[in-house]
Design an enzyme around this catalytic site. Sequence first.
Site, PDB file in Angstrom:
ATOM      1  N   HIS A 128     -48.371 -49.518 -21.590  1.00  0.00           N
ATOM      2  CA  HIS A 128     -47.223 -48.802 -21.038  1.00  0.00           C
ATOM      3  C   HIS A 128     -48.190 -47.915 -19.915  1.00  0.00           C
ATOM      4  O   HIS A 128     -48.266 -46.816 -19.779  1.00  0.00           O
ATOM      5  CB  HIS A 128     -46.846 -47.500 -21.709  1.00  0.00           C
ATOM      6  N   GLN A 131     -46.626 -45.198 -17.670  1.00  0.00           N
ATOM      7  CA  GLN A 131     -46.864 -43.749 -18.233  1.00  0.00           C
ATOM      8  C   GLN A 131     -48.090 -43.206 -17.911  1.00  0.00           C
ATOM      9  O   GLN A 131     -48.377 -42.153 -17.569  1.00  0.00           O
ATOM     10  CB  GLN A 131     -46.614 -43.985 -19.704  1.00  0.00           C
ATOM     11  N   ASP A 215     -48.743 -38.776 -29.094  1.00  0.00           N
ATOM     12  CA  ASP A 215     -47.641 -39.534 -28.921  1.00  0.00           C
ATOM     13  C   ASP A 215     -47.085 -39.831 -30.503  1.00  0.00           C
ATOM     14  O   ASP A 215     -47.621 -39.633 -31.590  1.00  0.00           O
ATOM     15  CB  ASP A 215     -47.971 -41.098 -28.200  1.00  0.00           C
ATOM     16  N   ARG A 283     -43.216 -39.310 -13.547  1.00  0.00           N
ATOM     17  CA  ARG A 283     -42.978 -40.688 -13.628  1.00  0.00           C
ATOM     18  C   ARG A 283     -42.272 -40.923 -12.363  1.00  0.00           C
ATOM     19  O   ARG A 283     -42.411 -42.078 -12.058  1.00  0.00           O
ATOM     20  CB  ARG A 283     -42.174 -41.015 -14.992  1.00  0.00           C
TER      21      ARG A 283
HETATM   22  N1   CP Z   1     -42.062 -41.843 -21.835  1.00  0.00           N
HETATM   23  C1   CP Z   1     -41.114 -43.047 -22.022  1.00  0.00           C
HETATM   24  O1   CP Z   1     -41.448 -44.134 -21.373  1.00  0.00           O
HETATM   25  O2   CP Z   1     -39.860 -42.398 -22.084  1.00  0.00           O
HETATM   26  P1   CP Z   1     -38.527 -43.257 -22.342  1.00  0.00           P
HETATM   27  O3   CP Z   1     -38.818 -44.416 -23.527  1.00  0.00           O
HETATM   28  O4   CP Z   1     -37.256 -42.484 -22.641  1.00  0.00           O
HETATM   29  O5   CP Z   1     -38.416 -44.203 -21.296  1.00  0.00           O
HETATM   30  N1  NVA Z   2     -45.357 -45.319 -28.425  1.00  0.00           N
HETATM   31  C1  NVA Z   2     -44.052 -45.243 -27.981  1.00  0.00           C
HETATM   32  C2  NVA Z   2     -43.924 -44.773 -26.664  1.00  0.00           C
HETATM   33  C3  NVA Z   2     -42.444 -44.356 -26.096  1.00  0.00           C
HETATM   34  C4  NVA Z   2     -42.642 -43.869 -24.720  1.00  0.00           C
HETATM   35  C5  NVA Z   2     -43.215 -46.159 -28.406  1.00  0.00           C
HETATM   36  O1  NVA Z   2     -43.554 -47.407 -27.789  1.00  0.00           O
HETATM   37  O2  NVA Z   2     -42.119 -46.265 -29.019  1.00  0.00           O
END
Ligand code: CP
Ligand code: NVA
Length: 296
Positions: A128, A131, A215, A283
């Site tokens: 990600h 992020q 997380d 973001r």
């Molecule tokens: N942190 C993040 O990516 O949130 P969403 O899943 O809501 O996009």
């Molecule tokens: N680790 C989480 C992050 C969400 C932004 C997921 O993948 O669901």
Amino acid sequence: MKKDLLAIKDLTKTEIEDIFSLAAQLKVNRKTHATPLRNKTIGLIFEKPSTRTRVSFEVGVYELGGNTIYLSSDEVELGKREAIKDAAKVLSRYLDGMVVRTFSHDRLLEMAGFSSIPVINGLTDMLHPCQALSDLFTIKEKKGLDNVAFAFVGDGNNVLNSLLYGCGKMGIKIKVACPKNYEPDKKILKEIGVTAELYNKPEDAVKGADIVYTDVWTSMGQEKEHKKRLKAFKKFQVNSKLISLAKKDAMVMHCLPAHRGEEITDEVLDGKQSIVVDQAENRLHVQKAILVKLLK
Ligand code: CP
Ligand code: NVA
């Protein structure tokens, strides 16, 4: 910069610093900056739900003068209705860029490989990057990136993998506490080298930290493992007792959405040390900078 932004490992330290300085300018001049995405359309192809990523990209593109089209998995059915490569080639003829949120990282790589336009990783099971870049920008704003003691407590997931790459690039030491069998990707740990230390006890990672990051224990797509994960992660909750081991002025980060009462308590998430909302706001600014850099 390369054509796409798929992983932080593909960026140089200078490119990251350039993204941060543009993001800072765009943040200060949010209502008055130029609109370099005028007449450009960005596709948002999302195979998983999203609040922050979708909305921050949509608003970001509008603020830069462009348009967006949101396509959920029901609409495109990548790889089901048609081959990923066919969709990638055709969408490249209509759009100027794409943000893709999907499951396996290979799906994203295939999409990017067959697209002639920039593709941005909006989250995969493995990474990600938007992020983690926004998170490092937030730490830079709040504490600076020099000698910052970063602790991550929880699952070795997509967010942690990208934070590891980001910390590696920026030379930030990161202490990671994960339960056994939930450690981050071994290949990534090897690639980033000495800047990461692994612990099995959250207390050992958090002691003296400037930043404590967590997380969810169960990421999107892992819902069937929820019960098993609750058990495995029981001792890895970020609560007031754990935070008391960090520096007095330590800040708490979470990419959100949070599963309150699991990986983090209400008290900590809503508490004075939490910077999660500032983190989420960034973001927008960082992704705007990424869009400008990739589409210029
Ligand atoms: N942190 C993040 O990516 O949130 P969403 O899943 O809501 O996009
Ligand atoms: N680790 C989480 C992050 C969400 C932004 C997921 O993948 O669901």
